[in-house]
Scaffold this motif. Structure first.
Motif, PDB file in Angstrom:
ATOM      1  N   SER A  25       0.828  -1.215   0.000  1.00 25.84           N
ATOM      2  CA  SER A  25       0.000   0.000   0.000  1.00 25.84           C
ATOM      3  C   SER A  25       0.857   1.257   0.000  1.00 25.84           C
ATOM      4  O   SER A  25       0.504   2.263  -0.625  1.00 25.84           O
ATOM      5  CB  SER A  25      -0.932  -0.002   1.210  1.00 25.84           C
ATOM      6  OG  SER A  25      -1.805  -1.113   1.128  1.00 25.84           O
ATOM      7  N   THR A  43      -4.423  -3.426   4.831  1.00 28.06           N
ATOM      8  CA  THR A  43      -5.518  -3.225   3.878  1.00 28.06           C
ATOM      9  C   THR A  43      -6.610  -4.259   4.126  1.00 28.06           C
ATOM     10  O   THR A  43      -6.327  -5.421   4.405  1.00 28.06           O
ATOM     11  CB  THR A  43      -4.971  -3.371   2.442  1.00 28.06           C
ATOM     12  OG1 THR A  43      -3.890  -2.457   2.281  1.00 28.06           O
ATOM     13  CG2 THR A  43      -6.049  -3.088   1.401  1.00 28.06           C
ATOM     14  N   ASP A  66      -4.851  -2.909  -5.201  1.00 31.30           N
ATOM     15  CA  ASP A  66      -4.103  -3.270  -3.994  1.00 31.30           C
ATOM     16  C   ASP A  66      -5.028  -4.047  -3.069  1.00 31.30           C
ATOM     17  O   ASP A  66      -6.128  -3.589  -2.763  1.00 31.30           O
ATOM     18  CB  ASP A  66      -3.631  -1.970  -3.309  1.00 31.30           C
ATOM     19  CG  ASP A  66      -2.913  -2.217  -1.993  1.00 31.30           C
ATOM     20  OD1 ASP A  66      -2.332  -3.306  -1.823  1.00 31.30           O
ATOM     21  OD2 ASP A  66      -2.926  -1.298  -1.150  1.00 31.30           O
ATOM     22  N   THR A  67      -4.591  -5.222  -2.637  1.00 30.42           N
ATOM     23  CA  THR A  67      -5.425  -5.982  -1.722  1.00 30.42           C
ATOM     24  C   THR A  67      -4.637  -6.386  -0.478  1.00 30.42           C
ATOM     25  O   THR A  67      -3.446  -6.117  -0.364  1.00 30.42           O
ATOM     26  CB  THR A  67      -6.050  -7.225  -2.382  1.00 30.42           C
ATOM     27  OG1 THR A  67      -7.041  -7.771  -1.516  1.00 30.42           O
ATOM     28  CG2 THR A  67      -5.023  -8.299  -2.676  1.00 30.42           C
TER      29      THR A  67
HETATM   30 MG    MG Z   1      -1.909  -2.867   2.296  1.00 25.66          MG
END
Ligand code: MG
Ligand code: GTP
Length: 173
Positions: A25, A43, A66-67
């Motif tokens: 992230s 996240t 983004d996961t």
């Molecule tokens: Mg993250």
């Protein structure tokens, strides 16, 4: 460039993967907003950010997904990977388990994506020189064996962050 934010010639979906805490992230926020957050939260689900890159008079929109690295916070995997043209596979140079788990992430990629997907393996946190466990040549060799691009980055001090994203975009292009 200014004023071209809403027009683009190509849209490339790129997914960020790797263990929780490796800095996915922060790499994304450094690249798209020039922001870094110390002690950022894990996240949950999926977050999107984008950047437009001009290449040979064409605007390429890199749409980056983004996961969560943590299994329990991950969104439905097949939907996450659907339509992806590139993947950024991140480990932490100071955390050997995140490097060892690259095999697991590559297996997941192979299961959910086309074989022509462009991939870059990124060793993040290169600023943590005194805590380094994974040597650069070991990371580079692993990437060569997998047939992927390779870069060491620091989201904290910005080293190679733009380069990593844009090497991948150029490889897709
Ligand atoms: Mg993250
Ligand atoms: P999940 O969302 O749980 O999958 O984690 P993530 O991979 O997104 O990690 P995140 O970006 O949230 O960063 C985790 C921690 O590492 C935070 O405390 C960041 O401040 C720190 N961090 C991220 N990148 C760097 C870096 O390049 N150098 C250093 N020293 N710390 C970093």
């Amino acid at each position: 460039a200014e004023g071209t934010e809403d027009s683009y010639d190509y849209l490339f979906k790129i997914v960020l993967i790797g263990d929780s805490g490796v800095g996915k992230s922060n790499l994304l926020s450094r690249y798209t907003k020039n922001e870094f957050h110390l002690g950022s939260k894990a996240t949950i689900g999926v977050e999107l950010a984008q950047n437009t890159i001009e290449v040979e008079d064409k605007n390429i929109r890199a749409q980056i997904w983004d996961t969560a690295g943590q299994e329990r916070y991950r969104a439905i995997t097949s939907a996450y990977y659907r339509g992806a043209l590139g993947a950024i596979l991140v480990y932490d140079i100071a955390k050997v388990t995140s490097f060892q788990n690259l095999d697991k992430w590559i297996a997941e990629l192979k299961q959910h994506t086309e074989s022509n997907l462009s991939v870059i393996i990124v060793g993040n946190k290169s600023d943590l020189k005194h805590l380094r466990i994974v040597e650069t040549k070991r990371g580079r060799q692993y990437a060569a064996d997998q047939g992927t691009l390779f870069m060491e980055t620091s989201a904290l001090d910005s080293t190679n962050v733009t380069e990593a994203f844009e090497d991948l975009v150029m490889h897709i292009y």
